[in-house]
Design an enzyme around this catalytic site. Sequence first.
Site, PDB file in Angstrom:
ATOM      1  N   GLU A  43      57.736 -26.559 -75.413  1.00 13.73           N
ATOM      2  CA  GLU A  43      56.997 -27.778 -75.711  1.00 13.73           C
ATOM      3  C   GLU A  43      57.069 -28.116 -77.205  1.00 13.73           C
ATOM      4  O   GLU A  43      56.910 -27.242 -78.048  1.00 13.73           O
ATOM      5  CB  GLU A  43      55.537 -27.602 -75.284  1.00 13.73           C
ATOM      6  N   LYS A 116      53.791 -36.288 -70.670  1.00 13.45           N
ATOM      7  CA  LYS A 116      52.701 -35.409 -70.233  1.00 13.45           C
ATOM      8  C   LYS A 116      51.484 -36.234 -69.817  1.00 13.45           C
ATOM      9  O   LYS A 116      51.007 -37.093 -70.558  1.00 13.45           O
ATOM     10  CB  LYS A 116      52.341 -34.469 -71.381  1.00 13.45           C
ATOM     11  N   CYS A 153      53.067 -28.140 -69.916  1.00 11.75           N
ATOM     12  CA  CYS A 153      51.936 -27.308 -70.333  1.00 11.75           C
ATOM     13  C   CYS A 153      50.677 -27.526 -69.497  1.00 11.75           C
ATOM     14  O   CYS A 153      50.608 -27.111 -68.346  1.00 11.75           O
ATOM     15  CB  CYS A 153      51.664 -27.522 -71.817  1.00 11.75           C
TER      16      CYS A 153
END
Length: 361
Positions: A43, A116, A153
């Site tokens: 990430e 995300k 994540c």
Amino acid sequence: MSIVRAALVQTDWTGDKESMIVKHEEYAREAAKQGTQVICFQELFYGPYFCQVQDTQFYEYAEAVPGPVVERFQALAKELNIVMVLPVYEDAGPGFLYNTAAVLDADGSYLGKYRKQHIPHVNGFWEKFYFRPGNGGYPDYDTAVGKDGIYICYDRHFPEGWRALGLNGAQIVFNPSATSRGLSQYLWSIEQPAAAVANEYYVGAINRVGIEPLGDDDFYGQSYFIDPEGSYVGDKGDPYEAELIVRDLDLDLITTVPIGTIVRYATPPSAPTSASRCARTSSACSSSCARLRARALCSTRATRRGARAFAAVDKVARIGPEHELLLDPNIGCRLGRMALICLPRNHASVGRQRRILGIAL
């Protein structure tokens, strides 16, 4: 293509953006030397995990996607003939910043990006200071190595994205992360394997390593690939050291429980004697375990793996003729419920190979 050689990179912060980019170019070249066909970085790969603090100076890490970094790696992807997943900081215009991953095909073409969706905002992870929630859904990308998806994540704590990626046909889902020792480490070995099993695809889980100058977050690495049966493909990455992780993924395993044949139960279950054995298992059946007799009705395309199957006459299940359907009294057998499992005929025992398709109500 059955066997895909895939790679993950877990590494530490070098101190500046350019050296991080060069470091990942070197990882990509090394991976290509080992025959890698697809690689995913961690990430926000070219920066520190700056979300440990709230400081506008780190906005300078954001750039357009595609932009300078993505275009630089497009040339490298083409040179190395390798699919790349690049987790970057995206500037989509004034006030529109995203935690993004760009997908590049092996010919260097830019296929698209995932933003995300789930943004945390807690001590050490002040992400809402830097990112808007993603607004592009959960796309999969047809690449030179199959259909790939991305989940970044904190997304991994939410099952709907995993499922959407599976329903869209993903074969490999990459989950680049920056997660700290002691915070959610116990979930690291639970959530991604559960997602892989529930949705019948491979998951590549990536985490950076080390403690960075911006805070106390202790990134614990341990990146890994998990297969559709919930088994690790090789060992996890080191919990402290930078590492290039290269593994062979057998995409044929995804179709171990086929989804192209719809069957209907021709007769109600009948309980065998306690001395009999379930087909292809190594342990005796209990008297409450009943084999379901099924016959194929058609070969129309079924829905994605994970569709519910109900142990009742005239209900349908998505399985193939090379599998046995069994009622297992040891799973969910409470209050009149009994689990229905699917057991591949060529397996010597149930163990981890079985697929739980549904619950008989």
